[in-house]
Write a protein that holds these residues in place. Structure first.
Motif, PDB file in Angstrom:
ATOM      1  N   ILE A 185      95.930  19.932  38.476  1.00  0.00           N
ATOM      2  CA  ILE A 185      95.352  18.127  37.891  1.00  0.00           C
ATOM      3  C   ILE A 185      96.710  17.759  37.973  1.00  0.00           C
ATOM      4  O   ILE A 185      97.911  18.036  38.916  1.00  0.00           O
ATOM      5  CB  ILE A 185      95.975  19.119  36.436  1.00  0.00           C
ATOM      6  N   ALA A 186      96.553  16.245  38.694  1.00  0.00           N
ATOM      7  CA  ALA A 186      97.230  14.914  39.148  1.00  0.00           C
ATOM      8  C   ALA A 186      97.135  13.957  38.012  1.00  0.00           C
ATOM      9  O   ALA A 186      96.059  13.564  37.908  1.00  0.00           O
ATOM     10  CB  ALA A 186      97.385  14.829  40.844  1.00  0.00           C
ATOM     11  N   VAL A 187      98.423  13.204  37.304  1.00  0.00           N
ATOM     12  CA  VAL A 187      98.269  12.236  36.573  1.00  0.00           C
ATOM     13  C   VAL A 187      99.291  11.109  37.098  1.00  0.00           C
ATOM     14  O   VAL A 187     100.322  11.867  37.585  1.00  0.00           O
ATOM     15  CB  VAL A 187      98.833  12.735  35.414  1.00  0.00           C
ATOM     16  N   SER A 188      98.875  10.094  36.831  1.00  0.00           N
ATOM     17  CA  SER A 188      99.558   9.246  37.652  1.00  0.00           C
ATOM     18  C   SER A 188      99.526   8.671  36.669  1.00  0.00           C
ATOM     19  O   SER A 188      99.107   8.016  35.456  1.00  0.00           O
ATOM     20  CB  SER A 188      99.260   8.449  38.508  1.00  0.00           C
ATOM     21  N   ALA A 189     101.289   8.010  36.695  1.00  0.00           N
ATOM     22  CA  ALA A 189     101.938   6.506  34.910  1.00  0.00           C
ATOM     23  C   ALA A 189     102.923   6.176  36.227  1.00  0.00           C
ATOM     24  O   ALA A 189     103.296   5.657  37.155  1.00  0.00           O
ATOM     25  CB  ALA A 189     102.493   7.602  34.104  1.00  0.00           C
ATOM     26  N   ALA A 190     102.759   4.550  34.636  1.00  0.00           N
ATOM     27  CA  ALA A 190     103.999   3.809  35.510  1.00  0.00           C
ATOM     28  C   ALA A 190     105.381   5.010  34.585  1.00  0.00           C
ATOM     29  O   ALA A 190     106.695   4.028  35.857  1.00  0.00           O
ATOM     30  CB  ALA A 190     103.813   2.750  34.586  1.00  0.00           C
ATOM     31  N   HIS A 191     105.696   5.238  34.186  1.00  0.00           N
ATOM     32  CA  HIS A 191     106.676   6.128  33.924  1.00  0.00           C
ATOM     33  C   HIS A 191     106.844   7.544  33.791  1.00  0.00           C
ATOM     34  O   HIS A 191     106.257   8.293  33.015  1.00  0.00           O
ATOM     35  CB  HIS A 191     106.685   6.177  32.342  1.00  0.00           C
ATOM     36  N   ARG A 192     107.370   8.537  34.307  1.00  0.00           N
ATOM     37  CA  ARG A 192     107.471   9.937  34.344  1.00  0.00           C
ATOM     38  C   ARG A 192     106.858  10.675  32.932  1.00  0.00           C
ATOM     39  O   ARG A 192     106.705  11.487  32.956  1.00  0.00           O
ATOM     40  CB  ARG A 192     108.545  10.951  34.998  1.00  0.00           C
ATOM     41  N   ALA A 193     107.479  10.380  32.243  1.00  0.00           N
ATOM     42  CA  ALA A 193     107.634  11.264  30.926  1.00  0.00           C
ATOM     43  C   ALA A 193     105.665  10.738  29.937  1.00  0.00           C
ATOM     44  O   ALA A 193     105.472  12.208  29.870  1.00  0.00           O
ATOM     45  CB  ALA A 193     108.569  10.599  29.467  1.00  0.00           C
ATOM     46  N   ALA A 194     104.886  10.421  30.670  1.00  0.00           N
ATOM     47  CA  ALA A 194     103.978   9.723  30.273  1.00  0.00           C
ATOM     48  C   ALA A 194     103.286  11.065  31.273  1.00  0.00           C
ATOM     49  O   ALA A 194     102.581  11.956  30.587  1.00  0.00           O
ATOM     50  CB  ALA A 194     103.354   8.865  29.889  1.00  0.00           C
ATOM     51  N   ALA A 195     103.775  10.866  32.175  1.00  0.00           N
ATOM     52  CA  ALA A 195     103.059  11.513  33.165  1.00  0.00           C
ATOM     53  C   ALA A 195     103.164  12.791  33.386  1.00  0.00           C
ATOM     54  O   ALA A 195     102.451  13.826  33.708  1.00  0.00           O
ATOM     55  CB  ALA A 195     103.562  11.270  34.563  1.00  0.00           C
ATOM     56  N   PHE A 196     104.101  13.752  32.178  1.00  0.00           N
ATOM     57  CA  PHE A 196     104.319  15.212  32.399  1.00  0.00           C
ATOM     58  C   PHE A 196     103.493  15.603  31.363  1.00  0.00           C
ATOM     59  O   PHE A 196     103.184  16.463  31.451  1.00  0.00           O
ATOM     60  CB  PHE A 196     106.304  14.753  32.282  1.00  0.00           C
ATOM     61  N   ASP A 197     103.548  14.771  29.857  1.00  0.00           N
ATOM     62  CA  ASP A 197     103.679  15.014  29.046  1.00  0.00           C
ATOM     63  C   ASP A 197     101.383  15.251  29.423  1.00  0.00           C
ATOM     64  O   ASP A 197     101.453  16.301  28.917  1.00  0.00           O
ATOM     65  CB  ASP A 197     103.375  13.544  27.599  1.00  0.00           C
TER      66      ASP A 197
END
Length: 243
Positions: A185-197
């Protein structure tokens, strides 16, 4: 009334087949179909408290009504075709069930874009032991159409809950050796907190809701891995931070 019944994991071994098409005179509910097989296979009946049912690829209560030609699947606790089934949505998400080896770095690259500041990757690998026994290899099987549909639902829910850009979710079926990747599972986001969660939510929800099972093979036998009773459950944020 004739219905189509599917069995997976340990349940398939108990009844000796993967599917059946019985003609049942009084099959008005899922429970009636379950009882039909419980009478024929007493061991099947003992699984009542730990399995879930699906009707036409949607989780259903045992009290759910049935109609002619419905497809009923009995699903043991989840563990959490040779052609891959891929769903590429307009936002760039990819959900895939495959029998080919998985490479985590490919999935990580697929979610990256110029506006992203973080990519979080979950790489689930086959370990060499299970409850103190040395594992030789695993075999994964799935209720493939429903599994892919549930993966798509998870991706949609991730977008609703978190400020992320893209999700790639892949699971491999068939025989896997020690050290091979079973799920990415890979998730990208502008900010790390959202990507981790979002990544944590995705894998935790996957393990609860996607009908995929694994069988562990040892030198002296094999067992279907115990897991959670499948079904939709509310997400509870973890108390501790992700290491």
């Amino acid at each position: 009334m004739r219905v189509r019944v599917l069995f997976f994991g340990k349940l398939k071994e108990i009844v000796g087949r993967a599917e059946d098409s019985p003609e049942l005179a009084t099959a008005n509910r899922v429970q009636d179909v379950f009882e039909h097989y419980a009478e024929r296979f007493p061991e099947f009946g003992r699984f009542r408290a730990s399995i879930a049912a699906a009707v036409n690829q949607q989780y259903a209560e045992f009290s759910a009504p049935l109609h002619a030609n419905d497809e009923i699947a009995f699903l043991p606790p989840v563990s959490g075709g040779s052609q891959a089934a891929v769903d590429s949505q307009s936002r760039g998400d990819i959900c895939e069930i495959t029998r080919s080896p998985l490479r985590a770095e490919i999935s990580a690259a697929e979610v990256k874009a110029g506006a992203d500041g973080a990519v979080v990757l979950f790489d689930g690998i086959v370990r060499n032991n299970f409850k103190g026994r040395e594992t030789q290899y695993l075999i994964y099987e799935a209720y493939e159409p429903m599994a892919l549909a549930k993966m798509r639902e998870i991706c949609a829910e991730v977008h609703l809950r978190f400020a992320i850009d893209r999700v790639v979710m892949r699971h491999r079926l068939g025989r896997l050796e020690i050290g091979e990747t079973s799920i990415v599972i890979a998730v990208s986001a502008a900010h790390r907190a959202a990507a981790f969660d979002a990544c944590r939510f995705a894998i935790d929800t996957f393990k609860r809701t996607v009908p995929i099972w694994k069988k562990e093979f040892f030198r002296d036998g094999a067992v279907w891995a115990e897991g959670e009773v499948p079904g939709l459950q509310p997400f509870v944020p973890p108390d501790s931070s992700i290491a």
